[in-house]
Design a protein around this motif. Sequence first.
Motif, PDB file in Angstrom:
ATOM      1  N   UNK A   1      -2.952  -4.812  -4.183  1.00  0.00           N
ATOM      2  CA  UNK A   1      -3.591  -3.780  -4.325  1.00  0.00           C
ATOM      3  C   UNK A   1      -3.758  -2.939  -3.113  1.00  0.00           C
ATOM      4  N   UNK A   2      -4.128  -3.602  -1.926  1.00  0.00           N
ATOM      5  CA  UNK A   2      -3.965  -2.837  -0.902  1.00  0.00           C
ATOM      6  C   UNK A   2      -2.819  -2.119  -0.469  1.00  0.00           C
ATOM      7  N   UNK A   3      -1.521  -2.933  -0.669  1.00  0.00           N
ATOM      8  CA  UNK A   3      -0.223  -2.279  -0.547  1.00  0.00           C
ATOM      9  C   UNK A   3      -0.006  -1.094  -1.586  1.00  0.00           C
ATOM     10  N   UNK A   4      -0.481  -1.049  -2.648  1.00  0.00           N
ATOM     11  CA  UNK A   4      -0.374   0.088  -3.469  1.00  0.00           C
ATOM     12  C   UNK A   4      -0.960   1.473  -2.800  1.00  0.00           C
ATOM     13  N   UNK A   5      -2.082   1.135  -1.918  1.00  0.00           N
ATOM     14  CA  UNK A   5      -2.797   2.271  -1.358  1.00  0.00           C
ATOM     15  C   UNK A   5      -1.991   2.818  -0.146  1.00  0.00           C
ATOM     16  N   UNK A   6      -1.112   1.864   0.456  1.00  0.00           N
ATOM     17  CA  UNK A   6      -0.434   2.276   1.374  1.00  0.00           C
ATOM     18  C   UNK A   6       0.969   3.024   1.151  1.00  0.00           C
ATOM     19  N   UNK A   7       1.083   2.986  -0.411  1.00  0.00           N
ATOM     20  CA  UNK A   7       2.308   3.549  -1.011  1.00  0.00           C
ATOM     21  C   UNK A   7       3.275   2.599  -1.405  1.00  0.00           C
ATOM     22  N   UNK A   8       3.039   1.330  -1.323  1.00  0.00           N
ATOM     23  CA  UNK A   8       3.903   0.217  -1.614  1.00  0.00           C
ATOM     24  C   UNK A   8       3.789  -0.226  -2.924  1.00  0.00           C
ATOM     25  N   UNK A   9       4.902  -0.858  -3.624  1.00  0.00           N
ATOM     26  CA  UNK A   9       4.899  -1.572  -4.767  1.00  0.00           C
ATOM     27  C   UNK A   9       5.278  -3.060  -4.366  1.00  0.00           C
TER      28      UNK A   9
ATOM     29  N   UNK B   1       9.371 -13.930  -8.300  1.00  0.00           N
ATOM     30  CA  UNK B   1       8.761 -14.698  -7.216  1.00  0.00           C
ATOM     31  C   UNK B   1       8.591 -13.785  -5.906  1.00  0.00           C
ATOM     32  N   UNK B   2       7.205 -13.689  -5.579  1.00  0.00           N
ATOM     33  CA  UNK B   2       6.781 -12.630  -4.470  1.00  0.00           C
ATOM     34  C   UNK B   2       6.022 -13.620  -3.454  1.00  0.00           C
ATOM     35  N   UNK B   3       6.438 -13.509  -2.154  1.00  0.00           N
ATOM     36  CA  UNK B   3       5.863 -14.186  -0.952  1.00  0.00           C
ATOM     37  C   UNK B   3       4.460 -13.600  -0.617  1.00  0.00           C
ATOM     38  N   UNK B   4       3.515 -14.211  -0.755  1.00  0.00           N
ATOM     39  CA  UNK B   4       2.039 -13.721  -0.301  1.00  0.00           C
ATOM     40  C   UNK B   4       1.301 -14.864   0.345  1.00  0.00           C
ATOM     41  N   UNK B   5       0.520 -14.347   1.330  1.00  0.00           N
ATOM     42  CA  UNK B   5      -0.580 -15.508   2.032  1.00  0.00           C
ATOM     43  C   UNK B   5      -1.412 -15.954   1.267  1.00  0.00           C
TER      44      UNK B   5
ATOM     45  N   UNK C   1      -6.235 -13.780  -3.750  1.00  0.00           N
ATOM     46  CA  UNK C   1      -5.763 -13.325  -2.465  1.00  0.00           C
ATOM     47  C   UNK C   1      -4.415 -12.505  -2.725  1.00  0.00           C
ATOM     48  N   UNK C   2      -3.498 -13.044  -3.450  1.00  0.00           N
ATOM     49  CA  UNK C   2      -2.438 -12.201  -4.039  1.00  0.00           C
ATOM     50  C   UNK C   2      -2.863 -10.766  -4.409  1.00  0.00           C
TER      51      UNK C   2
END
Length: 177
Positions: free
Chosen positions: A147-155, A113-117, A141-142
């Motif tokens: 995907x934009x998180x991945x490009x910042x080096x996040x998972x 379960x992942x919180x997203x706007x 939206x999720x």
Amino acid sequence: MSKPEAARGRGTVRPVRRLGDPVLRTECDPVRAFDASLERLIDDMFASMYEANGAGLAANQIGVPLRVFVYDCKDDEGRRHVGHVVNPTLVAADGDTLEEPEGCLSLPGLNFPTPRYAHAVVEGVDVKGEPVRVEGTGYFARCLQHETGHLRGQVYIDVLSGEARREAMRAIRGGRV
């Protein structure tokens, strides 16, 4: 999920990088050359995403540290969105926070379960360098936030907290990735 007509027969499937590969934790570089190699990369990304049964894929997930992602997913009204964004910026993430199961091709077999706007807007350019603005609600939206998180080096596990984060860390330490 079926391939859109434009992706049929194009692109080479590349292996999806897994958690632990340093490319997933490195912020991606902007695309500067809008040429045939970028077109091939996007074709390869679609082919790789479809092969892995994904809804989105960032370039670093196939080992290319550039700011590009592709997507093929539905919004909360069932409308299908297919496309790509080069040099994307998440310009809005707002509305209700929804905590729903989320997974990632780089962490196969895990869902938490992942919180997203509930609403997100991404701006960038297309493969030709023309401006694009992509707006999504619900699952789409999720996807845009993921995907934009991945490009910042996040998972996605980086946005987990509480018991969901503890469970994810146990699964990773236990070798379930």
